[in-house]
Design a protein around this motif. Structure first.
Motif, PDB file in Angstrom:
ATOM      1  N   VAL A 320     -16.084  47.367  30.849  1.00  6.91           N
ATOM      2  CA  VAL A 320     -17.472  46.986  30.576  1.00  6.91           C
ATOM      3  C   VAL A 320     -17.809  47.256  29.113  1.00  6.91           C
ATOM      4  O   VAL A 320     -18.374  46.415  28.417  1.00  6.91           O
ATOM      5  CB  VAL A 320     -18.437  47.760  31.504  1.00  6.91           C
ATOM      6  CG1 VAL A 320     -19.886  47.535  31.066  1.00  6.91           C
ATOM      7  CG2 VAL A 320     -18.239  47.333  32.953  1.00  6.91           C
ATOM      8  N   LEU A 321     -17.437  48.440  28.640  1.00  7.02           N
ATOM      9  CA  LEU A 321     -17.715  48.790  27.250  1.00  7.02           C
ATOM     10  C   LEU A 321     -16.915  47.919  26.289  1.00  7.02           C
ATOM     11  O   LEU A 321     -17.398  47.534  25.226  1.00  7.02           O
ATOM     12  CB  LEU A 321     -17.403  50.263  27.020  1.00  7.02           C
ATOM     13  CG  LEU A 321     -18.326  51.230  27.792  1.00  7.02           C
ATOM     14  CD1 LEU A 321     -17.759  52.628  27.789  1.00  7.02           C
ATOM     15  CD2 LEU A 321     -19.713  51.229  27.193  1.00  7.02           C
ATOM     16  N   GLU A 322     -15.691  47.596  26.663  1.00  6.95           N
ATOM     17  CA  GLU A 322     -14.871  46.735  25.814  1.00  6.95           C
ATOM     18  C   GLU A 322     -15.497  45.354  25.651  1.00  6.95           C
ATOM     19  O   GLU A 322     -15.463  44.773  24.565  1.00  6.95           O
ATOM     20  CB  GLU A 322     -13.473  46.600  26.412  1.00  6.95           C
ATOM     21  CG  GLU A 322     -12.515  45.799  25.545  1.00  6.95           C
ATOM     22  CD  GLU A 322     -11.132  45.664  26.152  1.00  6.95           C
ATOM     23  OE1 GLU A 322     -10.252  45.105  25.482  1.00  6.95           O
ATOM     24  OE2 GLU A 322     -10.950  46.115  27.304  1.00  6.95           O
ATOM     25  N   ARG A 323     -16.112  44.842  26.707  1.00 10.26           N
ATOM     26  CA  ARG A 323     -16.749  43.521  26.623  1.00 10.26           C
ATOM     27  C   ARG A 323     -17.891  43.517  25.610  1.00 10.26           C
ATOM     28  O   ARG A 323     -18.217  42.482  25.034  1.00 10.26           O
ATOM     29  CB  ARG A 323     -17.275  43.109  28.011  1.00 10.26           C
ATOM     30  CG  ARG A 323     -16.201  42.721  29.001  1.00 10.26           C
ATOM     31  CD  ARG A 323     -16.766  41.896  30.139  1.00 10.26           C
ATOM     32  NE  ARG A 323     -17.666  42.641  31.005  1.00 10.26           N
ATOM     33  CZ  ARG A 323     -17.297  43.304  32.105  1.00 10.26           C
ATOM     34  NH1 ARG A 323     -16.010  43.324  32.461  1.00 10.26           N
ATOM     35  NH2 ARG A 323     -18.187  43.925  32.840  1.00 10.26           N
ATOM     36  N   TYR A 352     -28.785  48.852  28.739  1.00 13.71           N
ATOM     37  CA  TYR A 352     -29.183  48.354  30.055  1.00 13.71           C
ATOM     38  C   TYR A 352     -28.203  47.326  30.600  1.00 13.71           C
ATOM     39  O   TYR A 352     -27.925  47.285  31.801  1.00 13.71           O
ATOM     40  CB  TYR A 352     -30.606  47.796  29.989  1.00 13.71           C
ATOM     41  CG  TYR A 352     -31.620  48.878  29.703  1.00 13.71           C
ATOM     42  CD1 TYR A 352     -31.894  49.878  30.636  1.00 13.71           C
ATOM     43  CD2 TYR A 352     -32.273  48.934  28.473  1.00 13.71           C
ATOM     44  CE1 TYR A 352     -32.799  50.896  30.356  1.00 13.71           C
ATOM     45  CE2 TYR A 352     -33.180  49.948  28.182  1.00 13.71           C
ATOM     46  CZ  TYR A 352     -33.432  50.922  29.135  1.00 13.71           C
ATOM     47  OH  TYR A 352     -34.317  51.931  28.861  1.00 13.71           O
ATOM     48  N   LYS A 353     -27.636  46.512  29.723  1.00 10.43           N
ATOM     49  CA  LYS A 353     -26.603  45.575  30.183  1.00 10.43           C
ATOM     50  C   LYS A 353     -25.359  46.328  30.649  1.00 10.43           C
ATOM     51  O   LYS A 353     -24.756  45.976  31.668  1.00 10.43           O
ATOM     52  CB  LYS A 353     -26.238  44.605  29.055  1.00 10.43           C
ATOM     53  CG  LYS A 353     -27.294  43.553  28.766  1.00 10.43           C
ATOM     54  CD  LYS A 353     -26.794  42.560  27.725  1.00 10.43           C
ATOM     55  CE  LYS A 353     -27.828  41.473  27.475  1.00 10.43           C
ATOM     56  NZ  LYS A 353     -27.354  40.489  26.459  1.00 10.43           N
ATOM     57  N   VAL A 354     -24.970  47.362  29.894  1.00 13.14           N
ATOM     58  CA  VAL A 354     -23.793  48.151  30.265  1.00 13.14           C
ATOM     59  C   VAL A 354     -24.014  48.834  31.609  1.00 13.14           C
ATOM     60  O   VAL A 354     -23.130  48.807  32.485  1.00 13.14           O
ATOM     61  CB  VAL A 354     -23.487  49.202  29.166  1.00 13.14           C
ATOM     62  CG1 VAL A 354     -22.515  50.263  29.681  1.00 13.14           C
ATOM     63  CG2 VAL A 354     -22.918  48.523  27.929  1.00 13.14           C
ATOM     64  N   LEU A 355     -25.169  49.426  31.801  1.00 11.17           N
ATOM     65  CA  LEU A 355     -25.449  50.106  33.076  1.00 11.17           C
ATOM     66  C   LEU A 355     -25.433  49.122  34.239  1.00 11.17           C
ATOM     67  O   LEU A 355     -24.887  49.420  35.318  1.00 11.17           O
ATOM     68  CB  LEU A 355     -26.801  50.817  33.005  1.00 11.17           C
ATOM     69  CG  LEU A 355     -26.928  51.960  31.994  1.00 11.17           C
ATOM     70  CD1 LEU A 355     -28.327  52.565  32.044  1.00 11.17           C
ATOM     71  CD2 LEU A 355     -25.881  53.040  32.248  1.00 11.17           C
ATOM     72  N   ALA A 356     -26.004  47.948  34.036  1.00  7.47           N
ATOM     73  CA  ALA A 356     -26.034  46.942  35.101  1.00  7.47           C
ATOM     74  C   ALA A 356     -24.628  46.474  35.455  1.00  7.47           C
ATOM     75  O   ALA A 356     -24.290  46.303  36.645  1.00  7.47           O
ATOM     76  CB  ALA A 356     -26.901  45.760  34.674  1.00  7.47           C
ATOM     77  N   GLU A 357     -23.784  46.290  34.437  1.00  4.28           N
ATOM     78  CA  GLU A 357     -22.425  45.815  34.696  1.00  4.28           C
ATOM     79  C   GLU A 357     -21.567  46.900  35.351  1.00  4.28           C
ATOM     80  O   GLU A 357     -20.715  46.594  36.198  1.00  4.28           O
ATOM     81  CB  GLU A 357     -21.794  45.329  33.396  1.00  4.28           C
ATOM     82  CG  GLU A 357     -22.440  44.040  32.873  1.00  4.28           C
ATOM     83  CD  GLU A 357     -21.892  43.595  31.528  1.00  4.28           C
ATOM     84  OE1 GLU A 357     -20.732  43.959  31.211  1.00  4.28           O
ATOM     85  OE2 GLU A 357     -22.615  42.913  30.776  1.00  4.28           O
ATOM     86  N   PRO A 364     -21.140  52.643  41.795  1.00  5.07           N
ATOM     87  CA  PRO A 364     -21.158  54.111  41.811  1.00  5.07           C
ATOM     88  C   PRO A 364     -22.275  54.639  42.715  1.00  5.07           C
ATOM     89  O   PRO A 364     -23.220  53.914  43.062  1.00  5.07           O
ATOM     90  CB  PRO A 364     -21.429  54.472  40.356  1.00  5.07           C
ATOM     91  CG  PRO A 364     -22.256  53.317  39.856  1.00  5.07           C
ATOM     92  CD  PRO A 364     -21.705  52.096  40.548  1.00  5.07           C
ATOM     93  N   ASN A 365     -22.175  55.908  43.063  1.00  3.98           N
ATOM     94  CA  ASN A 365     -23.242  56.564  43.811  1.00  3.98           C
ATOM     95  C   ASN A 365     -24.443  56.851  42.913  1.00  3.98           C
ATOM     96  O   ASN A 365     -25.593  56.833  43.357  1.00  3.98           O
ATOM     97  CB  ASN A 365     -22.744  57.873  44.430  1.00  3.98           C
ATOM     98  CG  ASN A 365     -21.600  57.646  45.408  1.00  3.98           C
ATOM     99  OD1 ASN A 365     -20.456  57.939  45.100  1.00  3.98           O
ATOM    100  ND2 ASN A 365     -21.902  57.103  46.581  1.00  3.98           N
ATOM    101  N   GLU A 366     -24.154  57.103  41.632  1.00  7.02           N
ATOM    102  CA  GLU A 366     -25.225  57.442  40.695  1.00  7.02           C
ATOM    103  C   GLU A 366     -24.726  57.260  39.265  1.00  7.02           C
ATOM    104  O   GLU A 366     -23.537  57.416  38.978  1.00  7.02           O
ATOM    105  CB  GLU A 366     -25.669  58.891  40.906  1.00  7.02           C
ATOM    106  CG  GLU A 366     -26.820  59.337  40.031  1.00  7.02           C
ATOM    107  CD  GLU A 366     -27.156  60.814  40.222  1.00  7.02           C
ATOM    108  OE1 GLU A 366     -27.991  61.323  39.451  1.00  7.02           O
ATOM    109  OE2 GLU A 366     -26.563  61.453  41.110  1.00  7.02           O
ATOM    110  N   ILE A 367     -25.634  56.901  38.382  1.00  5.99           N
ATOM    111  CA  ILE A 367     -25.336  56.866  36.945  1.00  5.99           C
ATOM    112  C   ILE A 367     -26.420  57.679  36.225  1.00  5.99           C
ATOM    113  O   ILE A 367     -27.602  57.490  36.467  1.00  5.99           O
ATOM    114  CB  ILE A 367     -25.325  55.436  36.379  1.00  5.99           C
ATOM    115  CG1 ILE A 367     -24.308  54.554  37.106  1.00  5.99           C
ATOM    116  CG2 ILE A 367     -24.990  55.463  34.882  1.00  5.99           C
ATOM    117  CD1 ILE A 367     -24.291  53.111  36.624  1.00  5.99           C
TER     118      ILE A 367
END
Length: 438
Positions: A320-323, A352-357, A364-367
């Motif tokens: 995700v971060l690489e994208r 917010y895009k990273v968290l959504a992806e 995950p259970n939580e971020i």
């Protein structure tokens, strides 16, 4: 013995500094190759010549008269020439440069390179040394990397025994245009010259007596570091210490050439020696080499039950971060969680895009996201052989009431890195320094 000596902007600031450089060079006949920066600040209210050159270029691009700024630059070098009574005609070159600038007939890189160029011309005439322009030997490839083999051969063909002065910071592209290194790049020029000539030592002269164990803006009168390995230096630089330009080390390290950081204003101080290994030369009682760090990091922690037993979860998170073209500085993890540590300014535009992806790809259970984090690094290659170092470090922070938000240690045990709140950054460094230097 051949020594390549590079002098930074503070060492080239005015005629008085030129005299100090001359005295340093005359004190050791081995100092035959000199690399110089553009004139730096003479006092805290002054301007670096390089900054003024960038400002000149911006003026012209926006249609603003650059004469007042250009005159500051020209007068600076003319004042040095007059005070030192150097027989060198600069007026014609300065006038020609201004005409090209106003006609927009030169690139920004070429313009800002003239700070080093004029410094080197003056210093060569002052010392009666040979002037070797950087464009006559430093060769860039089209991708901006240095063609070391071609550059080394060209420099060796031009150094003929007499003392040589070289301007730092720039070289020549295959298309004939001048290209500069990033700011501070004169350090790289010096290292390339030392490697090309197989120097015995590369001396980097600046305004501090070597590398200090901690930032003097945080710790009062920190101890100097007499010796540091290349690996320790890399760790210190990566974690935030302003030591040498990051591209400096590789050319001299490959040739096994030691680097000696010295102070132009205190030439009797031996400074800091940097080399591959010191074996028994380093004080056996010295555990930490240095303490440094940086503020304003963010930590994204992904919680997922059974994370370590699920194949590919970490890869999905990092993908995700690489994208988004985001590099992660540290990745500490637990059984059911993994944390991603990176500068806030890097992640903030994409958060917010990273968290959504991550939510979509990993489920995950939580971020959790934590901002306002400072990273502190305790570096020392003897830590791995000294039991109790981590205990002493964390005990000292605990006694000072500093909460640790993240811990990371590499397998080579060359450093211990931990995160604290931004507000605790300076105090954490002071506590560790006092704990390990008493």
């Amino acid at each position: 013995m051949l020594k390549v000596a590079k002098f930074g902007g503070s060492s080239m600031a005015d005629a008085g500094q030129y005299r100090k450089v001359r005295d340093i060079l005359l004190a050791d006949p081995g100092r035959k190759v000199v690399v110089v920066s553009a004139a730096g600040k003479r006092n805290k209210n002054d301007h670096k010549i390089t900054d003024l050159l960038y400002l000149c270029y911006a003026h012209v691009q926006y249609g603003v008269d650059c004469t007042p700024v250009f005159d500051q630059i020209a007068n600076r070098y003319l004042e040095i020439r007059e005070e030192l009574q150097i027989n060198l005609d600069l007026e014609q070159e300065l006038a020609a440069l201004k005409l090209r600038l106003e006609a927009k007939n030169l690139t920004q890189d070429e313009l800002v390179s003239r700070g080093e160029y004029f410094s080197a011309k003056l210093m060569a005439a002052f010392l009666d040394f040979q002037f070797v322009d950087a464009v006559d030997w430093i060769r860039f490839r089209m991708d901006g990397t240095v063609d070391e083999e071609a550059s080394y051969e060209l420099l060796r063909s031009q150094v003929r025994g007499k003392g040589v002065v070289i301007p730092g910071f720039y070289g020549l592209m295959p298309d004939g245009h001048i290209r500069t290194f990033t700011r501070g790049g004169s350090d790289i020029t010096g290292a390339l010259a030392a490697a090309a000539l197989d120097a015995d030592v590369y001396e980097n002269w600046t305004d501090v007596s070597g590398i200090l164990m901690a930032d003097p803006r945080i710790v009062k009168d920190p101890l100097p570091i007499p010796e540091v390995t290349y690996d320790e230096l890399r760790e210190l630089s990566y974690a935030g210490a302003q030591v040498l330009h990051e591209g400096t080390i590789m050319p001299v390290r490959e040739k096994g050439i030691p680097v000696n950081i010295r102070n132009t204003n205190d030439p009797g101080h031996e400074g800091t020696i940097i080399k591959e290994d010191f074996d028994s030369e380093i004080d056996p009682h010295r555990v930490l080499t240095g303490i440094t760090g940086k503020k304003d990091f963010s930590i994204i922690t992904v919680f997922k039950r059974g994370l370590t037993s699920q194949v590919g979860v970490l890869r999905k998170i990092l993908s995700v971060l690489e994208r988004h073209n985001i590099s992660v500085d540290f990745v500490p993890n637990g059984i059911d969680n993994v944390s991603l540590v990176m500068p806030t300014e890097v992640i903030a535009p994409h958060l917010y895009k990273v968290l959504a992806e991550i939510q979509q790809d990993v489920e995950p259970n939580e971020i959790e996201v934590i901002d306002q984090i400072a990273i502190v690094a305790a570096v020392g290659h003897r830590m791995s052989s000294r039991p109790g170092v981590s205990g002493q470090l964390f005990a000292a922070l605990g006694e000072a009431g500093i909460n640790i938000r993240m811990i990371n240690q590499g397998p080579d045990e060359l450093n211990i890195i931990f995160g604290v709140d931004n507000r605790d950054f300076a105090e954490a460094i002071r506590v560790l320094y006092n704990s390990f230097t008493k």
